[in-house]
Motif scaffolding. Structure first.
Motif, PDB file in Angstrom:
ATOM      1  N   ILE A   2       0.753  -1.337   0.059  1.00  0.00           N
ATOM      2  CA  ILE A   2      -0.126  -0.067  -0.098  1.00  0.00           C
ATOM      3  C   ILE A   2       0.855   1.440   0.007  1.00  0.00           C
ATOM      4  N   SER A   3       2.086   1.113   0.575  1.00  0.00           N
ATOM      5  CA  SER A   3       3.049   2.254   0.572  1.00  0.00           C
ATOM      6  C   SER A   3       3.220   2.892  -0.720  1.00  0.00           C
ATOM      7  N   LYS A   4       3.266   1.925  -2.021  1.00  0.00           N
ATOM      8  CA  LYS A   4       3.169   2.439  -3.338  1.00  0.00           C
ATOM      9  C   LYS A   4       2.209   3.570  -3.611  1.00  0.00           C
ATOM     10  N   LEU A   5       0.990   3.591  -3.055  1.00  0.00           N
ATOM     11  CA  LEU A   5      -0.003   4.452  -3.541  1.00  0.00           C
ATOM     12  C   LEU A   5       0.424   5.835  -2.783  1.00  0.00           C
ATOM     13  N   TYR A   6       0.870   5.741  -1.509  1.00  0.00           N
ATOM     14  CA  TYR A   6       0.816   7.020  -0.735  1.00  0.00           C
ATOM     15  C   TYR A   6       2.526   7.588  -1.506  1.00  0.00           C
ATOM     16  N   LYS A   7       3.151   6.562  -1.972  1.00  0.00           N
ATOM     17  CA  LYS A   7       4.550   7.387  -2.309  1.00  0.00           C
ATOM     18  C   LYS A   7       4.170   8.175  -3.825  1.00  0.00           C
ATOM     19  N   LYS A   8       3.273   7.562  -4.471  1.00  0.00           N
ATOM     20  CA  LYS A   8       2.927   8.171  -5.770  1.00  0.00           C
ATOM     21  C   LYS A   8       2.219   9.430  -5.368  1.00  0.00           C
ATOM     22  N   MET A   9       1.344   9.582  -4.470  1.00  0.00           N
ATOM     23  CA  MET A   9       0.703  10.834  -3.711  1.00  0.00           C
ATOM     24  C   MET A   9       1.604  11.923  -3.378  1.00  0.00           C
ATOM     25  N   ASN A  10       2.776  11.383  -3.061  1.00  0.00           N
ATOM     26  CA  ASN A  10       3.869  12.601  -2.711  1.00  0.00           C
ATOM     27  C   ASN A  10       3.304  13.396  -1.614  1.00  0.00           C
ATOM     28  N   ILE A  11       2.588  12.713  -0.390  1.00  0.00           N
ATOM     29  CA  ILE A  11       2.226  13.502   0.611  1.00  0.00           C
ATOM     30  C   ILE A  11       3.244  13.792   1.717  1.00  0.00           C
ATOM     31  N   VAL A 106      -8.324  -1.539   1.583  1.00  0.00           N
ATOM     32  CA  VAL A 106      -6.901  -2.465   1.075  1.00  0.00           C
ATOM     33  C   VAL A 106      -7.442  -3.731   1.360  1.00  0.00           C
ATOM     34  N   ARG A 107      -7.203  -4.569   0.283  1.00  0.00           N
ATOM     35  CA  ARG A 107      -7.365  -6.155   0.619  1.00  0.00           C
ATOM     36  C   ARG A 107      -6.132  -6.734  -0.015  1.00  0.00           C
ATOM     37  N   ASP A 108      -5.338  -7.340   0.634  1.00  0.00           N
ATOM     38  CA  ASP A 108      -4.021  -7.820   0.521  1.00  0.00           C
ATOM     39  C   ASP A 108      -3.246  -7.040  -0.275  1.00  0.00           C
ATOM     40  N   ASP A 109      -2.915  -7.317  -1.826  1.00  0.00           N
ATOM     41  CA  ASP A 109      -2.307  -6.314  -2.477  1.00  0.00           C
ATOM     42  C   ASP A 109      -3.261  -5.253  -3.400  1.00  0.00           C
ATOM     43  N   ASN A 110      -4.429  -5.539  -3.153  1.00  0.00           N
ATOM     44  CA  ASN A 110      -5.446  -4.816  -3.840  1.00  0.00           C
ATOM     45  C   ASN A 110      -5.782  -3.411  -3.069  1.00  0.00           C
ATOM     46  N   ILE A 111      -6.092  -2.502  -3.880  1.00  0.00           N
ATOM     47  CA  ILE A 111      -6.696  -1.327  -3.309  1.00  0.00           C
ATOM     48  C   ILE A 111      -7.967  -0.620  -4.205  1.00  0.00           C
TER      49      ILE A 111
END
Length: 252
Positions: A2-11, A106-111
């Motif tokens: 899930i960290s991949k999503l937040y990294k892309k968001m650049n928060i 979030v469910r496993d590797d799915n968002i």
């Protein structure tokens, strides 16, 4: 993952909250049926308030009118044990928490992402009326398709509108709307240059036709008369042809 999503968001780190939201909050502050309580008990592992966007940490002015209150935006992560009831869960969370919310399921590797338009409730100013729930499709972060990669690249918050909180929130909403259309066309970049209202209108028409097709296919399975089956098949073919025309308009 899930960290991949937040990294892309650049928060920025200053926006991080990281507090657990206990289910008790929803049990006590919403009119939950026994069925809803069972969903929260059995289908949700944990709810976390991940980030908060407000003037102090992003230097974006709040936006407040008689009908709208966009002072703070919360990013809330919902870790699921089961993913079938996410829409009902989203409705309850969006109605209970008055802030504009970005829900990350979030469910496993799915968002899956959910946003919603909220208006001030004229009867009770401490509550909001929720309108227009918008859901992305499920995204497998370990096996991204090209349009999903492009979508994640597009949600860098540094590229959102910083005019005010309302426009900032709707920058994210528009990205989800474009992504949903790209699930149909397969091309995210081509849709970015189109009028978002036109994209939404076409996308909604396609979804409506998809629902009609699924309904007729179920009817076809139950139908025993040959002539009636032929009629249903003809209807399906006509709707599929109309749907394909709309998809070509989205692609054009």
């Amino acid at each position: 993952m899930i960290s991949k999503l937040y990294k892309k968001m650049n928060i920025p780190a200053t926006c991080e909250v990281g507090n657990t939201i206990f289910k008790k909050l929803f049990y006590e502050n919403s009119n939950m049926s026994t069925s809803d309580k069972n969903i929260f008990t059995n289908d949700i592992e944990k709810i976390v308030w991940k980030y908060s966007f407000k003037e102090e940490n992003l230097h974006i002015k709040p936006y407040e009118t008689e009908n709208l209150d966009y002072e703070e935006i919360a990013v809330i992560e919902v870790l699921l044990s089961y993913d079938k009831k996410y829409r009902r869960i989203a409705e309850i969370i969006q109605k209970t928490i008055p802030y504009p919310l970005i829900l990350v399921f979030v469910r496993d590797d799915n968002i899956l992402l959910n946003v919603a338009s909220k208006r001030v409730n004229k009867v009770d100013v401490n509550k909001n009326t929720v309108e227009d729930y918008i859901y992305s499709s499920w995204i497998n972060l370990s096996r991204l398709k090209e349009n999903e990669e492009k979508f994640l690249e597009s949600i860098d918050i540094r590229n959102f509108s910083f005019v005010n909180m309302y426009k900032f929130y709707h920058s994210f909403v528009e990205k989800i709307e474009i992504f949903n259309a790209s699930v149909i066309t397969g091309d995210f970049d081509n849709l970015k240059s189109k009028d978002i209202e036109q994209v939404n209108a076409l996308n909604n028409e396609v979804e409506s036709l998809n629902n009609d097709i699924e309904r007729l296919k179920l009817e076809l399975k139950r139908e025993g008369q040959f002539n009636r089956r032929v009629d249903i098949n003809i209807k399906i073919k006509k709707i599929e042809a109309k749907r394909n025309e709309l998809i070509e308009k989205l692609k054009a």
